[in-house]
Scaffold this active site. Structure first.
Site, PDB file in Angstrom:
ATOM      1  N   GLU A 228       9.394  28.127  74.998  1.00  0.00           N
ATOM      2  CA  GLU A 228      10.747  27.710  74.608  1.00  0.00           C
ATOM      3  C   GLU A 228      11.665  28.872  74.952  1.00  0.00           C
ATOM      4  O   GLU A 228      11.719  29.856  74.219  1.00  0.00           O
ATOM      5  CB  GLU A 228      10.805  27.436  73.095  1.00  0.00           C
ATOM      6  N   CYS A 262      19.604  29.330  71.244  1.00  0.00           N
ATOM      7  CA  CYS A 262      19.217  28.850  72.573  1.00  0.00           C
ATOM      8  C   CYS A 262      19.932  27.549  72.899  1.00  0.00           C
ATOM      9  O   CYS A 262      20.306  27.309  74.039  1.00  0.00           O
ATOM     10  CB  CYS A 262      17.709  28.655  72.630  1.00  0.00           C
TER      11      CYS A 262
HETATM   12  P1  NAP Z   1      12.859  38.299  73.673  1.00  0.00           P
HETATM   13  O1  NAP Z   1      13.393  39.656  73.887  1.00  0.00           O
HETATM   14  O2  NAP Z   1      12.222  37.614  74.798  1.00  0.00           O
HETATM   15  O3  NAP Z   1      11.838  38.429  72.454  1.00  0.00           O
HETATM   16  C1  NAP Z   1      11.137  37.306  71.957  1.00  0.00           C
HETATM   17  C2  NAP Z   1       9.777  37.734  71.531  1.00  0.00           C
HETATM   18  O4  NAP Z   1       9.027  38.092  72.697  1.00  0.00           O
HETATM   19  C3  NAP Z   1       9.758  38.964  70.642  1.00  0.00           C
HETATM   20  O5  NAP Z   1       8.713  38.838  69.712  1.00  0.00           O
HETATM   21  C4  NAP Z   1       9.484  40.090  71.628  1.00  0.00           C
HETATM   22  O6  NAP Z   1       8.880  41.211  71.013  1.00  0.00           O
HETATM   23  C5  NAP Z   1       8.540  39.418  72.585  1.00  0.00           C
HETATM   24  N1  NAP Z   1       8.529  39.960  73.924  1.00  0.00           N
HETATM   25  C6  NAP Z   1       9.560  40.467  74.633  1.00  0.00           C
HETATM   26  N2  NAP Z   1       9.157  40.813  75.865  1.00  0.00           N
HETATM   27  C7  NAP Z   1       7.845  40.537  75.936  1.00  0.00           C
HETATM   28  C8  NAP Z   1       6.852  40.681  76.939  1.00  0.00           C
HETATM   29  N3  NAP Z   1       7.152  41.174  78.137  1.00  0.00           N
HETATM   30  N4  NAP Z   1       5.598  40.302  76.673  1.00  0.00           N
HETATM   31  C9  NAP Z   1       5.286  39.786  75.472  1.00  0.00           C
HETATM   32  N5  NAP Z   1       6.172  39.609  74.467  1.00  0.00           N
HETATM   33  C10 NAP Z   1       7.440  39.986  74.706  1.00  0.00           C
HETATM   34  O7  NAP Z   1      13.950  37.308  73.150  1.00  0.00           O
HETATM   35  P2  NAP Z   1      14.929  37.506  71.949  1.00  0.00           P
HETATM   36  O8  NAP Z   1      16.002  38.424  72.387  1.00  0.00           O
HETATM   37  O9  NAP Z   1      14.187  37.843  70.707  1.00  0.00           O
HETATM   38  O10 NAP Z   1      15.490  36.020  71.746  1.00  0.00           O
HETATM   39  C11 NAP Z   1      16.542  35.541  72.480  1.00  0.00           C
HETATM   40  C12 NAP Z   1      16.077  34.598  73.560  1.00  0.00           C
HETATM   41  O11 NAP Z   1      15.263  33.574  72.994  1.00  0.00           O
HETATM   42  C13 NAP Z   1      17.226  33.866  74.193  1.00  0.00           C
HETATM   43  O12 NAP Z   1      17.034  33.786  75.569  1.00  0.00           O
HETATM   44  C14 NAP Z   1      17.164  32.493  73.556  1.00  0.00           C
HETATM   45  O13 NAP Z   1      17.782  31.475  74.296  1.00  0.00           O
HETATM   46  C15 NAP Z   1      15.699  32.305  73.419  1.00  0.00           C
HETATM   47  N6  NAP Z   1      15.393  31.291  72.412  1.00  0.00           N
HETATM   48  C16 NAP Z   1      14.894  30.088  72.812  1.00  0.00           C
HETATM   49  C17 NAP Z   1      14.640  29.106  71.891  1.00  0.00           C
HETATM   50  C18 NAP Z   1      14.097  27.762  72.312  1.00  0.00           C
HETATM   51  O14 NAP Z   1      13.643  27.025  71.454  1.00  0.00           O
HETATM   52  N7  NAP Z   1      14.121  27.410  73.576  1.00  0.00           N
HETATM   53  C19 NAP Z   1      14.887  29.331  70.547  1.00  0.00           C
HETATM   54  C20 NAP Z   1      15.400  30.565  70.171  1.00  0.00           C
HETATM   55  C21 NAP Z   1      15.634  31.549  71.124  1.00  0.00           C
HETATM   56  P3  NAP Z   1       9.724  42.529  70.667  1.00  0.00           P
HETATM   57  O15 NAP Z   1      10.765  42.153  69.693  1.00  0.00           O
HETATM   58  O16 NAP Z   1       8.712  43.442  70.094  1.00  0.00           O
HETATM   59  O17 NAP Z   1      10.307  43.006  71.964  1.00  0.00           O
END
Ligand code: NAP
Length: 455
Positions: A228, A262
């Site tokens: 997602e 999102c």
């Molecule tokens: P993020 O930086 O991608 O982090 C999300 C999760 O992934 C965190 O637990 C993060 O851990 C982990 N993570 C980051 N890079 C990683 C990697 N290379 N390998 C494994 N795990 C990794 O995203 P965010 O800033 O928290 O959230 C915002 C994004 O989420 C936006 O793009 C938003 O649109 C999307 N989102 C989508 C939905 C949906 O349902 N489609 C819902 C909500 C949010 P750390 O915190 O330890 O870095």
């Protein structure tokens, strides 16, 4: 490196946590694997009783639980209470429907009896984001646990207190030790955990780069994933729509959760003859939003979750303006402590600017004027994302065209895109794959076992 909870309103570090050592991770993986062997044998009735208890805890303690969210990620308290209530809803929904969603399905074949059986996969790793720090976790955990899987939560590093509170809710609800565990680890630990043979599958909600990385690792291990990811949802307004209602909803759809959703509407595509009126009213309502301390009931916009996000949003707006975008209101950080960004509206957005093609995760709206429905659909689909879409019209032919042609996981007509436990949720294109919620969500992490018995 310690994991820190930093209050985005003040910039102060609230608490720090030591990341788990390799030995501690090993212990938790082993516990998950052993618990799965017994937990999978529990009946739907037993699981439903525990899940209902989790819902009751969320309902009774929603005010106290909600306070952790603004403290760690800046969400206004009103939305946080609503989030706790929604988590209770998804727990109740799956407590009541899991058995029916996963009941054996008889199929007429040449054999004496053929049927489909749904069985749990095992420990599922959930890599979760901070923006809906309770909801994202519960919408994974409620179906996964009701299906007989066990959960391993790697939550975003800035919302550790939320993660621990959720683990505690499941423990107090009576779920056995090891059926839902928080792994206090950074994203650098995900690869090894996912490669561990005891982890059966993974789900990630987060950014596109994180999704690509986890999917690549899981693919290498031939493990199933649900992704997602981000979105740049269009919100289209046609002349037959109720304009007043469309504008009010548009402002809410862009600014909910401080603009960090999102499925927030991010691109507002308005037919030329009503554009000027839409723009004026939209800008006025964005300017009227109450920005402030997210702990206060009246606050509509709190700080962005982290300093880095504030910097990213500011960079995206500045670069877009330098490329020719026009600022109708806002366009800069607020001069105060914390990660506050002004509610912002941009127009005349050049195709080669970040605002046109990237997801902006903050209270920044992009306005476009179009000549006709063809142009509206073409512009709406001119994105690598495909999560949600909202279209406003009272014309039947236009409605059909939007439903048929918008490239998105969902289309909402005359309403804002929202998740609901009864409706499947997920995206297409770079917004990810797989579905959460409804019967589709609970069937993601099961083995669809075909059984055929000959005479
Ligand atoms: P993020 O930086 O991608 O982090 C999300 C999760 O992934 C965190 O637990 C993060 O851990 C982990 N993570 C980051 N890079 C990683 C990697 N290379 N390998 C494994 N795990 C990794 O995203 P965010 O800033 O928290 O959230 C915002 C994004 O989420 C936006 O793009 C938003 O649109 C999307 N989102 C989508 C939905 C949906 O349902 N489609 C819902 C909500 C949010 P750390 O915190 O330890 O870095």
């Amino acid at each position: 490196m310690p994991i820190a909870s930093i209050n985005p309103t003040s910039g102060e570090t609230v608490k720090t946590f030591e990341a788990l050592s390799k030995a501690q991770i090993e212990e938790k993986l082993q516990r998950a694997s052993e618990t799965f062997r017994t937990y999978r044998q529990t009946s739907f009735v037993e699981r439903a009783a525990m899940m209902t208890r989790a819902a009751e805890i969320l309902e009774t303690e929603k005010r106290e639980l909600a306070r952790i969210m603004p403290l760690e990620m800046g969400k206004p308290i009103k939305g946080a209470v609503g989030e706790a209530e929604k988590c209770a809803w998804v727990c109740r929904y799956y407590a009541e429907t899991a058995q029916q969603h996963l009941a054996d399905m008889l199929v007429e074949t040449d054999a004496a009896k053929s049927f489909i059986k749904f069985q749990p996969l095992g420990p599922v790793l959930a890599v979760m984001p901070w923006n809906f720090p309770f909801w994202q976790v519960f919408r994974f955990a409620a179906p996964a646990l009701m299906a007989g899987n066990v959960g391993l939560l790697k939550h975003a590093s800035n919302v550790t207190q939320c993660a621990l509170a959720i683990e505690d809710i499941f423990r107090r609800a009576g779920f056995p030790e090891g059926s839902f565990q928080t792994l206090l680890v950074g994203s650098d630990a995900v690869e090894a955990i996912l490669k561990d043979r005891r982890v059966a599958a993974a789900t990630l909600t987060g950014s596109e780069p994180a999704g690509r990385s986890v999917a690549a690792i899981a693919g290498g291990q031939v493990k199933k994933t649900v992704l997602e990811l981000g979105g740049s949802d269009p919100f289209i307004v046609m002349p037959s729509a109720n304009l007043e209602q469309a504008v009010t909803t548009a402002v809410k759809a862009r600014t909910i959760n401080n603009g960090q959703s999102c499925i927030a509407a991010k691109r507002f595509i308005v037919k030329r003859e009503i554009y000027a009126e839409f723009e004026q009213s939209f800008v006025e309502q964005m300017q009227a939003l109450k920005v402030g301390d997210p702990m206060e009931e009246a606050t509509e916009i709190g700080p962005l979750a982290t300093e880095q996000i504030l910097k990213d949003v500011d960079d995206q707006v500045r670069t877009s303006v330098a490329a020719g975008a026009i600022v109708l209101t806002g366009g800069k950080k607020l001069e105060r402590a914390g990660n506050f960004y002004e509610p912002t509206v941009l127009t005349s957005i050049p195709k080669d600017s970040p605002a046109y093609s990237e997801e902006i995760f903050g209270p920044v709206a992009l306005l476009f004027s179009v000549n006709d429905i063809d142009e509206a659909i073409q512009l709406a689909n001119d994105t690598t994302f495909g999560l949600g879409a909202s279209a406003w019209t009272n014309d039947d032919a236009e409605r059909t065209r939007f439903i048929e042609n918008l490239e998105a996981g969902c289309v909402f007509i005359n309403g804002m895109v929202a998740s609901d436990p009864r409706l499947p949720f997920g995206g297409i294109k770079n917004s990810g794959y797989g579905r959460e919620l409804a019967e589709f969500g609970i069937r993601e992490f099961v083995n669809i076992k075909t059984v055929s018995i000959s005479k």
